[in-house]
Design a protein around this motif. Structure first.
Motif, mmCIF file in Angstrom:
data_model
loop_
_atom_site.group_PDB
_atom_site.id
_atom_site.type_symbol
_atom_site.label_atom_id
_atom_site.label_comp_id
_atom_site.label_asym_id
_atom_site.label_seq_id
_atom_site.Cartn_x
_atom_site.Cartn_y
_atom_site.Cartn_z
ATOM 1 N N VAL A 112 98.356 -18.242 44.947
ATOM 2 C CA VAL A 112 99.399 -19.262 44.993
ATOM 3 C C VAL A 112 99.359 -19.942 46.348
ATOM 4 C CG1 VAL A 112 101.900 -19.572 45.095
ATOM 5 C CG2 VAL A 112 100.896 -18.239 43.252
ATOM 6 N N SER A 113 99.451 -19.142 47.410
ATOM 7 C CA SER A 113 99.359 -19.712 48.750
ATOM 8 C C SER A 113 99.170 -18.591 49.766
ATOM 9 C CB SER A 113 100.615 -20.502 49.094
ATOM 10 O OG SER A 113 100.407 -21.264 50.269
ATOM 11 N N GLU A 129 90.754 -20.754 40.759
ATOM 12 C CA GLU A 129 89.747 -21.008 39.724
ATOM 13 C C GLU A 129 88.867 -19.779 39.498
ATOM 14 O OE1 GLU A 129 90.574 -22.979 42.158
ATOM 15 O OE2 GLU A 129 91.277 -24.829 41.201
ATOM 16 N N GLY A 130 88.742 -18.969 40.550
ATOM 17 C CA GLY A 130 87.896 -17.782 40.434
ATOM 18 C C GLY A 130 88.682 -16.495 40.280
ATOM 19 N N ASN A 131 89.994 -16.591 40.036
ATOM 20 C CA ASN A 131 90.863 -15.423 40.134
ATOM 21 C C ASN A 131 91.242 -14.810 38.793
ATOM 22 O OD1 ASN A 131 92.119 -13.722 42.029
ATOM 23 N ND2 ASN A 131 94.121 -14.650 41.645
ATOM 24 N N TYR A 132 90.804 -15.405 37.683
ATOM 25 C CA TYR A 132 91.262 -14.902 36.378
ATOM 26 C C TYR A 132 90.932 -13.431 36.208
ATOM 27 C CZ TYR A 132 92.170 -14.426 31.433
ATOM 28 O OH TYR A 132 92.673 -13.981 30.226
ATOM 29 N N ARG A 133 89.677 -13.076 36.528
ATOM 30 C CA ARG A 133 89.245 -11.703 36.288
ATOM 31 C C ARG A 133 90.033 -10.708 37.123
ATOM 32 N NH1 ARG A 133 82.924 -11.651 34.717
ATOM 33 N NH2 ARG A 133 82.942 -13.638 33.584
ATOM 34 N N GLN A 134 90.326 -11.055 38.388
ATOM 35 C CA GLN A 134 91.086 -10.135 39.231
ATOM 36 C C GLN A 134 92.486 -9.925 38.683
ATOM 37 O OE1 GLN A 134 91.166 -9.512 43.528
ATOM 38 N NE2 GLN A 134 93.050 -10.705 43.587
ATOM 39 N N ALA A 175 97.310 -29.764 42.576
ATOM 40 C CA ALA A 175 96.605 -28.532 42.949
ATOM 41 C C ALA A 175 96.170 -28.543 44.409
ATOM 42 C CB ALA A 175 95.401 -28.270 42.049
ATOM 43 N N ASN A 176 96.697 -29.475 45.196
ATOM 44 C CA ASN A 176 96.322 -29.557 46.609
ATOM 45 C C ASN A 176 94.803 -29.608 46.760
ATOM 46 O OD1 ASN A 176 97.265 -29.778 49.192
ATOM 47 N ND2 ASN A 176 97.369 -27.598 49.562
ATOM 48 N N PHE A 206 101.357 -30.320 45.708
ATOM 49 C CA PHE A 206 101.764 -29.845 44.377
ATOM 50 C C PHE A 206 100.911 -28.610 44.077
ATOM 51 C CE2 PHE A 206 103.840 -29.908 40.456
ATOM 52 C CZ PHE A 206 102.946 -29.783 39.416
ATOM 53 N N LYS A 207 101.330 -27.474 44.666
ATOM 54 C CA LYS A 207 100.609 -26.222 44.438
ATOM 55 C C LYS A 207 101.159 -25.639 43.141
ATOM 56 C CE LYS A 207 99.513 -24.804 49.188
ATOM 57 N NZ LYS A 207 98.355 -23.901 49.150
ATOM 58 N N CYS A 208 100.435 -25.875 42.047
ATOM 59 C CA CYS A 208 100.988 -25.631 40.714
ATOM 60 C C CYS A 208 100.572 -24.298 40.105
ATOM 61 C CB CYS A 208 100.580 -26.770 39.788
ATOM 62 S SG CYS A 208 98.857 -27.281 39.917
ATOM 63 N N VAL A 209 99.875 -23.445 40.871
ATOM 64 C CA VAL A 209 99.422 -22.176 40.301
ATOM 65 C C VAL A 209 100.589 -21.383 39.720
ATOM 66 C CG1 VAL A 209 98.371 -19.945 40.828
ATOM 67 C CG2 VAL A 209 97.389 -22.035 41.770
ATOM 68 N N GLU A 210 101.720 -21.358 40.432
ATOM 69 C CA GLU A 210 102.863 -20.574 39.952
ATOM 70 C C GLU A 210 103.348 -21.062 38.594
ATOM 71 O OE1 GLU A 210 106.707 -21.549 41.900
ATOM 72 O OE2 GLU A 210 105.469 -22.607 43.382
ATOM 73 N N TYR A 211 103.132 -22.339 38.269
ATOM 74 C CA TYR A 211 103.597 -22.877 36.988
ATOM 75 C C TYR A 211 102.609 -22.587 35.865
ATOM 76 C CZ TYR A 211 106.548 -25.157 40.385
ATOM 77 O OH TYR A 211 107.405 -25.389 41.441
ATOM 78 N N ALA A 212 101.388 -22.156 36.213
ATOM 79 C CA ALA A 212 100.373 -21.883 35.202
ATOM 80 C C ALA A 212 100.290 -20.404 34.843
ATOM 81 C CB ALA A 212 99.004 -22.350 35.709
#
Lengths: 357, 310
Positions: A193-194, A335-340, B188-189, B293-299
């Motif tokens: 996420v960040s 993009e590369g994190n699904y498997r983890q 997605a920044n 717009f860091k949208c990972v949390e929404y996915a």
């Protein structure tokens, strides 16, 4: 007798006068040479100010901090207990620190005990000489090189979170595990996420670039492909209800130092073990020489620490891995994190089942 | 008046000749000067009028303000204002994916499309794949295999690649320095670096591709290669292979808009190159700001919801 009478003069004079008059009026409608019609003349580019120290400036006169840097370092954030009041290390001590680090890296590659899945080893880390600051800690204030104590409320919160995680722990050490009920039980960085800001030492992908254009300083971090736009025009911060993982930055120059006020952090992010929602950083960027930017950060959060504290971390342009902009690789974390994520969450489901939960 | 006084003083015949010559000379001189002055003024007025006419002609190129290194400046916050992210081809209106939940929210607007000259030139197999992409665009990735082969990457907050990043419905900021142009996209920044004046090789394929740029007059031309084959062109399932080569052109058209063109070459998917084009508009409001717009949390629930504790 006059051949030409006064009346003849009057007959001949008027047309010349008319042409002269019309010409004068027409002239008034012709814009002066050099001005395009309808637009004001462009402002001239500010000439760089000559300072006594001959500091490098951008063409529009701002101090030039631009370059590709790394912030990796062997120096820990906090001074180890063993070093107590020692601020600076001697050459011998620094050499010993590097030797120990080299030994640790060799140890990482030894065969693993059965059942131990292993972790990051030498392959992953970007190491080379010259990563030492010469100090025993990055923290320069307080004098003891350690973070100030937590406030009572912050200590209480930390204890609560520790207890809550302990309740989710199964198995026997050294192979005990915390169960992840969902992705939210993993750190924001592991979720891709960040990654917490400000960036301090990391093992790899610790490159970044400073770019400048009129009105902005821009920092492009390799890790998480983060970009911080730092406006220099004195505009106010975003309203308090806008909280961002990378906060909100406003910059101005004090002499040759860029001073950045950094606020509006997302309270779900953790920095140095505490939620980041009330944190306020003041960064100071000063070019020391052609290859070094001194990066000093004052950390202020009266809800977490009893007083503000400060660390100094040089950003260096002498790492052979980080010389040019193309040396910053794309860091496609999510993009590369699904498997983890799948393995971590599935693993927790297996552990839950095994523990009869 | 003065002539009459001279008339009064000189002897009659000499006076007459001298006076005649003097008056004629003066009159001629004055005439010549007046005509010359008038001609000069007329010339100046006419040439200014002519210049104004030329400047207003629509075909004349706009000359953007220059950066310190003499290049047209693309610096600023820009955004596409179109419906290309829904579907780059001409399309009618349509429902959202879940009209029973969303009503008219997120229903699709119609558009004439940004692709020049007719339908996309897919090979027959590729066209079938595009239709399959669309039918399965919101398939939840309940396995890693599904995640890697199926579904709109936008739903997963994956970096959109080039050219889709340009026309996501969010701003992006261009940072232009002599050695490189950095473009940061709010969605997605995502970021990309366009290298200018040198041609380093891509270390590996990437989501935003590898960009090498050069200037042609007022236009920045960018060659984009080595893009991972998992990005799409839009929500309609239009896709490409790893052989994709995009040639972008950014041309300032006025103080507040650029023309963006992208030529697509992908011999594994299309029978010939094709081109899209669209204006890009500057965000001109006071204190316009790039906001992540860091949208990972929404996915995450979409992607990992099947792995939750029961």
């Amino acid at each position: 007798m006059a051949i030409f009478s006064a009346s003849d003069e009057r007959r001949f004079m008027p047309w010349r006068v008319w042409i002269a008059a019309i010409s004068v009026v027409a002239l008034a409608t012709v814009p002066l040479a050099g001005q395009s019609s309808g637009k004001p003349a462009p402002a001239s580019v500010a000439k760089p100010v000559k300072s006594v120290n001959v500091v490098k400036k951008t063409p529009w006169g701002d101090p030039d901090l631009q370059g590709v840097y790394t912030f990796s370092t062997l120096t820990p954030l906090q001074r180890p207990d063993a070093l107590a009041a020692k601020v600076a290390l001697t050459e011998a001590e620094l050499a010993e620190q590097e030797e120990r680090d080299a030994e640790n890296r060799v140890a990482e590659d030894r065969p693993l005990a059965p059942g131990n899945p292993g972790t990051y080893n030498n392959f992953w880390t970007s190491n080379e000489k010259g990563r030492r600051t010469g100090r025993s800690s990055l923290i320069i204030d307080p004098q003891d090189g350690r973070r100030p104590p937590l406030t009572p409320q912050a200590q209480k919160l930390r204890d609560q979170l520790t207890d809550e995680a302990a309740a989710r722990r199964v198995g026997t050490p050294p192979f005990d595990h915390v169960i992840y009920r969902s992705w939210k039980d993993l750190p924001a960085y592991t979720q891709c996420v960040s990654r917490p800001m400000p960036r301090q030492s990391q093992a790899y992908n610790h490159g970044l670039q400073i770019l400048q254009v009129p009105g902005y300083v821009v920092i492009h971090y390799e890790s998480m492909h983060d970009v911080r736009f730092i406006p220099l025009d004195g505009r106010p911060h975003l309203p308090d209800n806008i909280r961002l993982w990378n906060g909100d930055s406003r910059g101005h120059w004090e002499g040759n130092t860029l001073v950045v006020d950094w606020t509006n952090f997302d309270p779900r992010q953790e920095y140095e073990g505490a939620p980041q929602g009330n944190m306020h950083f003041v960064e100071r960027f000063t070019r020391v020489d052609a290859k070094t930017i001194d990066y000093e950060v004052t950390v202020d959060d009266p809800t977490t620490w009893t007083k503000s504290w400060k660390f100094l971390l040089p950003w260096r342009a002498d790492d052979p891995n980080y010389q040019k902009p193309e040396d910053l690789y794309e860091y496609a974390c999510h993009e590369g994190n699904y498997r983890q994520m799948e393995d971590a969450l599935n693993g927790s489901r297996v552990l839950e089942h095994a523990a009869g939960k | 008046m003065r002539d009459r006084l001279i008339v009064a003083r000189l002897p009659p015949l000499c006076y007459t000749v001298a006076r005649l010559r003097e008056v004629r000379r003066t009159r001629r001189r004055f005439t010549v000067l007046t005509i010359a002055f008038a001609a000069a003024v007329a010339g100046a007025v006419l040439s200014q009028a002519a210049a104004r006419v030329v400047a207003q002609a629509p075909a004349a190129a706009y000359r953007a303000p220059r950066t310190p290194d003499g290049k047209p400046s693309l610096n600023g916050i820009w955004q596409a204002m179109n419906e290309a992210n829904w579907d780059i081809e001409a399309h009618g209106t349509g429902p959202s994916p879940y009209p029973e939940l969303l009503g008219a929210l997120f229903a699709q607007p119609a558009a004439q499309g940004v692709v020049e000259g007719g339908p996309l030139p897919y090979t027959p197999e590729a066209l079938a794949k595009k239709k399959e992409n669309f039918a399965k665009r919101l398939t939840r990735p309940t396995s890693r295999e599904l995640n890697e082969t199926t579904g709109d990457p936008e739903a997963k907050c994956y970096m959109p690649g080039v050219p889709r990043a340009t026309y996501m419905p969010m701003p992006f900021q261009i940072v232009q320095t002599p050695q490189q142009v950095l473009i940061a996209y709010e969605f997605a920044n995502a970021t990309r670096e366009i290298h200018i004046g040198r041609k380093p090789e891509a270390p590996a394929e990437s989501w935003m591709g590898w960009s090498i740029g050069h200037w042609e007059g007022e236009t920045l031309v960018v060659d984009v290669t080595d893009q991972i084959d998992r990005t799409w062109f839009d929500r309609a399932g239009n896709f490409h292979s790893s052989a994709l080569h995009v040639i972008e052109r950014y041309t300032p058209m006025s103080a507040d808009h650029l023309m963006y063109e992208a030529t697509i070459e992908d011999p594994k998917v299309f029978t010939r190159p094709w081109k899209m084009s669209m204006p890009l508009y500057r965000r001109v409001e006071k204190n316009a700001l790039f906001i992540d717009f860091k949208c990972v949390e929404y996915a995450q629930e979409f992607m990992y919801g099947h792995l939750l504790s029961k």
